[in-house]
Design a protein around this motif. Sequence first.
Motif, short mmCIF file in Angstrom:
data_model
loop_
_atom_site.label_atom_id
_atom_site.label_comp_id
_atom_site.label_asym_id
_atom_site.label_seq_id
_atom_site.Cartn_x
_atom_site.Cartn_y
_atom_site.Cartn_z
N SER A 8 -8.09 16.45 -0.59
CA SER A 8 -8.84 16.81 0.61
C SER A 8 -10.15 16.05 0.74
CB SER A 8 -9.09 18.32 0.66
OG SER A 8 -9.89 18.72 -0.43
N ASP A 9 -10.62 15.44 -0.36
CA ASP A 9 -11.87 14.68 -0.34
C ASP A 9 -11.67 13.21 0.02
OD1 ASP A 9 -13.27 16.92 -1.46
OD2 ASP A 9 -12.62 16.28 -3.47
N LEU A 10 -10.45 12.75 -0.01
CA LEU A 10 -10.20 11.32 0.02
C LEU A 10 -10.62 10.65 1.33
CD1 LEU A 10 -6.79 11.24 -1.82
CD2 LEU A 10 -9.05 10.74 -2.73
N ASP A 11 -10.27 11.23 2.46
CA ASP A 11 -10.58 10.59 3.72
C ASP A 11 -12.08 10.38 3.90
OD1 ASP A 11 -7.91 10.32 4.35
OD2 ASP A 11 -7.85 12.16 5.55
N ASP A 16 -16.46 4.27 1.82
CA ASP A 16 -17.31 3.87 0.70
C ASP A 16 -16.49 3.21 -0.41
OD1 ASP A 16 -19.62 4.78 1.93
OD2 ASP A 16 -19.67 6.67 0.80
N LEU A 17 -15.32 3.79 -0.73
CA LEU A 17 -14.49 3.22 -1.80
C LEU A 17 -14.01 1.83 -1.43
CD1 LEU A 17 -12.50 6.41 -2.80
CD2 LEU A 17 -14.16 5.17 -4.23
N ALA A 18 -13.58 1.65 -0.17
CA ALA A 18 -13.15 0.33 0.28
C ALA A 18 -14.32 -0.65 0.22
CB ALA A 18 -12.59 0.42 1.69
N PHE A 33 -7.44 -8.54 -7.56
CA PHE A 33 -7.49 -9.15 -6.24
C PHE A 33 -8.18 -10.50 -6.31
CE2 PHE A 33 -7.62 -4.55 -5.82
CZ PHE A 33 -6.50 -4.34 -5.04
N ILE A 34 -7.83 -11.39 -5.38
CA ILE A 34 -8.45 -12.71 -5.32
C ILE A 34 -8.91 -12.98 -3.90
CG2 ILE A 34 -7.15 -13.66 -7.27
CD1 ILE A 34 -5.25 -14.96 -5.23
N LEU A 35 -9.81 -13.93 -3.74
CA LEU A 35 -10.29 -14.31 -2.42
C LEU A 35 -9.27 -15.21 -1.74
CD1 LEU A 35 -14.03 -14.97 -3.23
CD2 LEU A 35 -12.96 -12.88 -2.42
N PRO A 36 -9.13 -15.13 -0.45
CA PRO A 36 -9.85 -14.24 0.45
C PRO A 36 -9.38 -12.79 0.29
CG PRO A 36 -8.22 -15.49 1.68
CD PRO A 36 -8.17 -15.99 0.26
N PHE A 37 -10.32 -11.89 0.42
CA PHE A 37 -10.07 -10.46 0.25
C PHE A 37 -10.77 -9.72 1.38
CE2 PHE A 37 -11.02 -6.33 -1.96
CZ PHE A 37 -9.71 -5.89 -2.05
N PRO A 38 -10.07 -9.53 2.51
CA PRO A 38 -10.70 -8.87 3.66
C PRO A 38 -10.84 -7.36 3.43
CG PRO A 38 -8.42 -9.40 4.16
CD PRO A 38 -8.71 -9.99 2.80
N ARG A 43 -9.15 -1.30 1.91
CA ARG A 43 -8.74 0.01 2.43
C ARG A 43 -7.27 0.28 2.08
NH1 ARG A 43 -11.79 2.72 6.11
NH2 ARG A 43 -9.98 3.71 7.06
N ALA A 44 -6.43 -0.72 2.24
CA ALA A 44 -5.01 -0.56 1.98
C ALA A 44 -4.76 -0.22 0.51
CB ALA A 44 -4.25 -1.83 2.37
N TYR A 45 -5.54 -0.79 -0.40
CA TYR A 45 -5.36 -0.46 -1.82
C TYR A 45 -5.52 1.04 -2.03
CZ TYR A 45 -6.53 0.53 -6.60
OH TYR A 45 -6.58 1.13 -7.83
N TRP A 46 -6.61 1.61 -1.52
CA TRP A 46 -6.86 3.04 -1.72
C TRP A 46 -5.78 3.88 -1.05
CZ3 TRP A 46 -9.98 4.00 -5.51
CH2 TRP A 46 -10.98 3.07 -5.82
#
Length: 172
Positions: A8-11, A16-18, A33-38, A43-46
Amino acid sequence: MIERLTSSDLDGALDDLAGILHACVHDGASVGFILPFPPEQARAYWLNHVWSGVAGNELDLFVVRNAQHVLGTVQLIPAKMPNQPHRADVAKLLVHPNARHQGLGRALMAALEERAAQLGRNVLVLDTRSSDPSLRLYQSLGFQIAGEIPNYCRNPFDDRLEPTTFMYKNLH
C-alpha cells in the motif's frame, strides 16, 4: 527515518525510488543498468520487478526518508530453495548521490540485517562491482569477500566489462 514498505506504500514512493535509481545509474552505479537510461526505465524496474515481490511477500523493501522524500533504499530477498532457509540476498542498496556520506546506507543495512535475523536468515549474500566504493562500505559492515568474477558486468558508461566481487556476512 527507515521504514519497510508494504504494497500500500509503493505508489507513494514510486517517483522518489525511480529518481534515486536514475540518479545512481547516471552517477556510475553498477546496478544492472547502462546508459542511456531514461527515467521511464527506472520507473519500469520498480513496477515490473519490485512491486510484485513486495506484494507477494517475496522481498522486503526498505527506504530511508527525510521529511519530504525517499533518499535511499535496499532490498532483502530471502532464498526460496528448500536447502537455503537460512540465507538471503541483499540487492540494490541505493542512496541518492545528493544524500550520500550521511550514514544512510549504513542505517538501511542495519534495518535489513535486523529484519533478516527476524526471519531466521543468518547468511547474507551480495555482489558489487569490484571498483565501486560500496565494496569498502560492505567490508566495514562485516561482509567478507567470497571471490571475484572477471568480466562479470558491463560498465554503465563505457562498452567494457568489469569484475564483480561476491560477498557474504554471517549474522551469528
